[in-house]
Design a protein around this motif. Structure first.
Motif, short mmCIF file in Angstrom:
data_model
loop_
_atom_site.label_atom_id
_atom_site.label_comp_id
_atom_site.label_asym_id
_atom_site.label_seq_id
_atom_site.Cartn_x
_atom_site.Cartn_y
_atom_site.Cartn_z
N LEU A 508 0.81 -1.22 0.00
CA LEU A 508 0.00 0.00 0.00
C LEU A 508 0.84 1.27 0.00
N SER A 509 1.89 1.28 0.83
CA SER A 509 2.68 2.50 0.95
C SER A 509 3.40 2.86 -0.34
N GLN A 510 3.54 1.90 -1.26
CA GLN A 510 4.28 2.16 -2.49
C GLN A 510 3.41 2.74 -3.60
N TRP A 511 2.08 2.60 -3.49
CA TRP A 511 1.27 3.07 -4.61
C TRP A 511 0.13 4.00 -4.23
N LEU A 512 -0.24 4.06 -2.95
CA LEU A 512 -1.41 4.84 -2.58
C LEU A 512 -1.29 6.31 -2.98
N LEU A 513 -0.19 6.94 -2.62
CA LEU A 513 -0.04 8.36 -2.95
C LEU A 513 0.15 8.57 -4.46
N GLN A 514 0.74 7.58 -5.13
CA GLN A 514 0.89 7.69 -6.58
C GLN A 514 -0.45 7.62 -7.30
N ALA A 515 -1.44 7.01 -6.65
CA ALA A 515 -2.74 6.85 -7.28
C ALA A 515 -3.64 8.07 -7.12
N LEU A 516 -3.27 9.00 -6.25
CA LEU A 516 -4.15 10.15 -5.99
C LEU A 516 -4.44 10.99 -7.24
N PRO A 517 -3.45 11.26 -8.10
CA PRO A 517 -3.76 12.05 -9.31
C PRO A 517 -4.74 11.34 -10.25
N LEU A 518 -4.95 10.05 -10.09
CA LEU A 518 -5.86 9.30 -10.97
C LEU A 518 -7.31 9.42 -10.54
N LEU A 519 -7.55 10.01 -9.36
CA LEU A 519 -8.91 10.11 -8.85
C LEU A 519 -9.70 11.17 -9.62
N GLN A 520 -10.86 10.75 -10.15
CA GLN A 520 -11.79 11.66 -10.81
C GLN A 520 -13.16 11.44 -10.17
N PRO A 521 -13.50 12.24 -9.15
CA PRO A 521 -14.75 12.01 -8.41
C PRO A 521 -15.98 11.94 -9.31
N ALA A 522 -15.97 12.67 -10.42
CA ALA A 522 -17.14 12.67 -11.30
C ALA A 522 -17.22 11.40 -12.15
N LYS A 523 -16.12 10.66 -12.26
CA LYS A 523 -16.08 9.45 -13.08
C LYS A 523 -15.48 8.31 -12.28
N ALA A 525 -15.90 5.06 -12.27
CA ALA A 525 -15.48 3.86 -13.00
C ALA A 525 -14.13 4.07 -13.67
N LEU A 526 -13.94 5.24 -14.27
CA LEU A 526 -12.66 5.53 -14.91
C LEU A 526 -11.55 5.61 -13.87
N SER A 527 -11.84 6.17 -12.69
CA SER A 527 -10.83 6.28 -11.64
C SER A 527 -10.39 4.90 -11.15
N SER A 528 -11.36 4.05 -10.87
CA SER A 528 -11.01 2.71 -10.38
C SER A 528 -10.27 1.92 -11.44
N GLN A 529 -10.66 2.09 -12.72
CA GLN A 529 -9.97 1.38 -13.80
C GLN A 529 -8.54 1.88 -13.95
N ALA A 530 -8.33 3.19 -13.79
CA ALA A 530 -6.98 3.74 -13.91
C ALA A 530 -6.08 3.23 -12.79
N ILE A 531 -6.62 3.14 -11.58
CA ILE A 531 -5.83 2.64 -10.45
C ILE A 531 -5.47 1.17 -10.67
N LEU A 532 -6.43 0.39 -11.12
CA LEU A 532 -6.18 -1.03 -11.36
C LEU A 532 -5.17 -1.23 -12.47
N SER A 533 -5.25 -0.43 -13.51
CA SER A 533 -4.27 -0.53 -14.60
C SER A 533 -2.87 -0.26 -14.08
N MET A 534 -2.74 0.73 -13.19
CA MET A 534 -1.43 1.03 -12.61
C MET A 534 -0.93 -0.14 -11.76
N LEU A 535 -1.81 -0.75 -10.98
CA LEU A 535 -1.42 -1.87 -10.12
C LEU A 535 -0.99 -3.07 -10.96
#
Length: 580
Positions: A508-523, A525-535
């Motif tokens: 968790l400590s290696q990717w959580l902060l890196q995933a913050l720019p991928l958050l799009q509250p209005a979208k 599904a796209l946010s969760s997909q972007a985080i999963l793609s990164m993982l």
């Protein structure tokens, strides 16, 4: 029978029986005094295994002329002064009986010069009489102690000494342990005039790894991982050997509490439990671990040689060590996280942070090689389900056949999945309509949002955040909660208290902060997909965790975003189908 007070000489010899077990015990006590004096250079000269001569030189703060005689008196120390000090000991020595005990069974010469003193002075004491004589001497700043003819006046003790080689082996092992506890000190060890170890100060990460390799062996350094984990005031750091590299013979097994060498039963039990079934009964774990704990939470005055301590919250310390090490081993070996058998709560998340400069960003400094491609054994929780077994059979079959995608794949109707070449984020699946290609990121993103489950972490993950990251966390608070995160913001610290169950096995400590720019509250599904793609692309999501997740979802007929496996279809077409 009359009761009477023992003479000081006899009392000192009784104390020497506890403090001075062998020459290595003398070296330990004297070096600990040097370290307490702030020495950064320590030279050790040994002759005939220590029975003839032990000489310790340091560049520490020294002892004033008027205190030399007092230094050789029993129960005289500068480390503590009242009962409150005894409850929070931060120095290695504190009892004030080592020098008196050593001088009662040897010929001891103490020469010292503090920085502010014009000249050096020398104190000599010999045997039972312990009559101390003081005279001027030539000596640089620091202290030298010579112990000559150990046990010369106690023949019964002297005859129990082993051979010179054996006694020096104990001294050499002691120096190894001490050198691993203080990388900021340079060490020189000589035996019979021959240099045995020369260890310069190790102030950089590379220099520390070099010292570990010199003292524990190159194999240990190459196959061990550096870890750091903290929970409140507790901190655990050090090197942990890969289970695959553990041997039947014990190698490096060194543990330290607040910089003090330990052979503590509680710590040893916790370390062995953390390895668990990853090693068999014949294999020995390998580790160099440092536990930092508030001085008020540990009692070091429970063992004559101070090899053991007593923790005021022993259960908390034990569970912290088990959770930290077992979860680190899970994530470093790509296994799904699981709670240790004697820890009631879920294991903690692996925290790899560098706090030396006030920055708690991930610093996974050294790890062993990732596991070879292939599916690890299924977890006991799901392996008994018929649907899961059938899915795994198809997975194993397709894993060997995906290159020949046009061939006949069998008549099973249950969907199965397997990774394509590492980290691409797609899987081959056999369904009722034939062979299909599954977009894992898009499919898992939908399932992630639908589930919204979370599990608490035994040890909350604390990460320092910048103002920008703090704003991103606040803006995406509702989305993060929907994805199973429970986060508490306090000043510049983000405390992650719970996550989605299948994310707990990731670092968790290696990717959580890196995933913050991928958050799009209005979208979402796209946010969760972007985080999963990164993982998936970074291999932070273990194949074992995905396998269990697949088996459950597939057997329950969960939906998947997939297209028929036709070579005319491009990856772009799959991505377009996944856009929500």
């Amino acid at each position: 029978m009359t009761i009477k007070i023992l003479p000081p000489q006899l009392a000192n010899q009784i104390a020497a029986g506890e403090v001075v077990e062998r020459p290595a015990s003398v070296v330990k006590e004297l070096i600990e005094n040097s370290l307490d004096a702030g020495a950064s250079q320590i030279d050790i000269d040994i002759e005939k295994g220590g029975s003839k001569l032990i000489r310790i030189r340091d560049n520490g703060s020294g002892i004033a002329e008027q205190e030399l005689v007092l230094a050789l008196s029993r129960h005289a120390t500068s480390k503590i002064s009242d009962l409150n000090d005894l409850e929070q000991i931060t120095s290695l020595g504190f009892r004030g009986e080592a020098l008196a005990s050593i001088s009662s069974v040897s010929r001891l010469t103490l020469t010292s010069k503090p920085p502010g003193q014009v000249a050096a002075w020398q104190a000599q004491a010999e045997g039972r009489d312990m009559a101390v004589t003081v005279k001027p001497a030539a000596h640089p700043e620091g202290t030298s102690i010579e112990v000559v003819d150990l046990f010369f006046n106690t023949p019964a003790r002297r005859k129990f000494l082993r051979t010179d080689k054996t006694e020096f082996t104990h001294i050499d092992e002691l120096i190894k342990r001490l050198a691993l506890s203080r990388f900021d000190v340079s060490w020189q060890l000589n035996h019979n005039g021959q240099s045995v170890r020369r260890l310069p100060r190790a102030t950089t990460e590379q220099a520390r790894m070099k010292r570990v390799a010199m003292l524990c062996g190159r194999a240990f350094a190459e196959q061990a991982a550096y870890i750091e984990n903290s929970y409140g005031a507790l901190k655990l750091s050090g090197w942990l050997l890969s289970p695959q590299a553990c041997q039947s013979q014990a190698g490096c097994q060194y543990s330290y509490v607040n910089g003090r060498m330990m052979r503590d039963k509680l710590l040893n039990h916790a370390i062995r439990q953390a390895y668990g079934e990853r090693i068999n009964a014949e294999q020995q774990p390998g580790f160099v671990l440092y536990l930092q704990i508030p001085a008020t939470e540990v009692d070091v005055n429970v063992h004559p040689a101070k090899h053991e301590v007593r923790f005021h919250q022993a259960r908390l310390v034990h569970d912290f060590v088990v959770s930290a090490l077992s979860d680190a081993l899970n994530q470093l070996t790509g296994e799904p996280a699981s709670a240790p058998s004697q820890v009631a709560d879920p294991p903690a998340s692996y925290i790899s942070t560098d706090t030396s400069a006030g920055n708690a960003r991930p610093t996974r400094r050294h790890t062993w090689s990732d596991p070879q491609p292939g599916w690890p054994a299924p977890s006991a929780e799901n392996s008994g389900r018929p649907e899961a077994r059938q899915s795994r059979q198809q997975i194993q079959y397709l894993h060997g056949q995906y290159e020949a995608a046009g061939n006949q794949v069998g008549s099973a109707t249950t969907t199965a999945a397997v990774f394509l070449p590492a980290g691409q984020g797609f899987a081959v699946a056999q369904g009722s309509d034939g062979l299909v290609l599954v977009d894992l990121a898009a499919s898992l993103a939908r399932q992630w949002l639908d589930d919204g489950q979370q599990v608490p972490l035994l040890l909350p993950l604390r990460l320092m955040v910048t103002p920008t990251e703090k704003q991103q966390l606040l803006a995406g608070a509702e989305l993060l909660q929907q994805l199973g995160f429970d986060i508490l913001l306090h000043d510049s610290t983000a405390i992650f208290r719970a996550v989605a169950p299948w994310l707990r096995s990731t670092p968790l400590s290696q990717w959580l902060l890196q995933a913050l720019p991928l958050l799009q509250p209005a979208k979402p599904a796209l946010s969760s997909q972007a985080i999963l793609s990164m993982l998936l692309s970074s291999n932070w999501l273990s194949s074992a965790a995905l396998l269990d997740y697949f088996a459950n979802a597939l057997s329950e007929s969960k939906h998947w975003l997939a297209v028929p496996l036709d070579l005319s279809n491009s990856i772009q077409a799959i991505r377009q189908q996944g856009q929500l």
